[in-house]
Design an enzyme around this catalytic site. Sequence first.
Site, short mmCIF file in Angstrom:
data_model
loop_
_atom_site.label_atom_id
_atom_site.label_comp_id
_atom_site.label_asym_id
_atom_site.label_seq_id
_atom_site.Cartn_x
_atom_site.Cartn_y
_atom_site.Cartn_z
N GLU A 168 -4.69 3.35 19.51
CA GLU A 168 -5.08 3.42 18.11
C GLU A 168 -5.72 4.77 17.81
O GLU A 168 -6.94 4.94 18.03
CB GLU A 168 -6.07 2.31 17.78
CG GLU A 168 -5.56 0.91 18.03
CD GLU A 168 -6.23 -0.08 17.10
OE1 GLU A 168 -5.53 -0.70 16.30
OE2 GLU A 168 -7.47 -0.21 17.17
N ASN A 212 -5.90 -8.03 13.27
CA ASN A 212 -7.36 -7.91 13.39
C ASN A 212 -7.95 -7.99 11.99
O ASN A 212 -7.86 -7.03 11.22
CB ASN A 212 -7.70 -6.58 14.07
CG ASN A 212 -9.20 -6.31 14.09
OD1 ASN A 212 -10.00 -7.21 13.86
ND2 ASN A 212 -9.57 -5.07 14.39
N GLU A 227 -14.09 0.98 16.15
CA GLU A 227 -15.25 0.67 15.30
C GLU A 227 -16.43 0.19 16.15
O GLU A 227 -17.59 0.47 15.83
CB GLU A 227 -14.85 -0.37 14.24
CG GLU A 227 -13.94 0.25 13.18
CD GLU A 227 -12.99 -0.71 12.49
OE1 GLU A 227 -13.16 -1.92 12.58
OE2 GLU A 227 -12.04 -0.20 11.85
N GLY A 256 -7.18 2.49 9.21
CA GLY A 256 -7.71 2.22 7.87
C GLY A 256 -7.61 3.39 6.92
O GLY A 256 -8.23 3.39 5.85
N LYS A 275 -11.00 -8.12 11.16
CA LYS A 275 -12.31 -7.45 11.07
C LYS A 275 -13.31 -8.35 10.34
O LYS A 275 -13.22 -9.57 10.44
CB LYS A 275 -12.17 -6.08 10.39
CG LYS A 275 -11.04 -5.24 10.98
CD LYS A 275 -11.09 -3.81 10.56
CE LYS A 275 -9.85 -3.11 11.06
NZ LYS A 275 -9.93 -1.66 10.93
N HIS A 277 -12.56 -1.58 20.57
CA HIS A 277 -12.05 -1.09 19.28
C HIS A 277 -12.89 0.12 18.88
O HIS A 277 -14.10 0.16 19.12
CB HIS A 277 -12.14 -2.20 18.23
CG HIS A 277 -11.39 -1.87 16.98
ND1 HIS A 277 -11.91 -1.00 16.03
CD2 HIS A 277 -10.17 -2.25 16.52
CE1 HIS A 277 -11.02 -0.88 15.04
NE2 HIS A 277 -9.96 -1.62 15.31
N SER A 279 -2.87 1.88 10.58
CA SER A 279 -2.16 1.81 9.29
C SER A 279 -0.70 1.35 9.42
O SER A 279 0.16 1.82 8.68
CB SER A 279 -2.26 3.15 8.56
OG SER A 279 -3.61 3.45 8.27
C1 PEP Z 1 -7.32 -1.79 13.46
O1 PEP Z 1 -8.35 -2.19 12.96
O2 PEP Z 1 -7.14 -1.96 14.66
C2 PEP Z 1 -6.33 -1.13 12.61
C3 PEP Z 1 -5.30 -0.59 13.19
O3 PEP Z 1 -6.57 -1.12 11.26
P1 PEP Z 1 -5.52 -0.65 10.12
O4 PEP Z 1 -4.22 -1.33 10.41
O5 PEP Z 1 -6.14 -1.12 8.84
O6 PEP Z 1 -5.40 0.83 10.21
#
Ligand code: PEP
Length: 256
Positions: free
Chosen positions: A171, A9, A101, A177, A11, A99, A217
Amino acid sequence: MRKKIIAGNWKMNTTYEEAIALVNDITIQENQLHLSENKIVVIAPPFPYLAHCSTLLKDKAHFYIAAQNCSEHSKGAYTGEVSAAMLASIQANYIIVGHSERRTYFQETDAVILQKIKQALQQNMTPIFCCGEPLHIRENNTHFEFIQAQLQNCIFHLSDDEIKKIVIAYEPIWAIGTGKTATPQQAQEVHCYIRNEIKNNFGAAISASISILYGGSVNATNAAELFDTNDIDGGLVGGASLNATDFTTIIKAMQA
Ligand code: PEP
């Protein structure tokens, strides 16, 4: 046998040139990634680059394109929105929905997310449904109830035929992040819980067939141990998917 999936992803990152270079840098290693029908890579660039990335991946076996979002409406006067039908018309295969976000910054509710899932399914695209708890819920130890409600309000409204076609991404928001990854035990425990909930609602065969990805992460160092668990079928990767070397290391860490 359920699919193993590594999804990147991106973003709201990369310029057009950077996006094309990143796709090329990932796919140039194609032969070393040991992809197959059961081990695939999904790349989710920003909307403006999707069509070009889709063309670049057209002849690459086992690479697929995802959108990061879609409208809950099918068409019409919704300025700035992108429909699932538009995405299908440029050969996108997956759509990330729900997601954290989008839930947090764009106030997406479970009801809206369910509509987005339906839009994706109507266009024969695969929704990657994201769920996961914020930090205070984890600290209260009420994360199972929290996730159960997300499932109940969203994907448990789908029919047997519909739920079979989705991918789930667990997640935990506190891990997205932040550089703070769930331990393999923490992640496996929730994945197992989600699979069990699906079993209770849709039966053992469907539950065993759905890919559940971990996101939060994931990086080149921790991917292998996360993937070495019974119920983690791959990763939804944010930050580390922007670096071709890291991303391909993560892909290699996934056993077919
Ligand atoms: C994500 O945006 O779905 C995500 C898991 O980001 P990151 O790997 O940067 O934590």
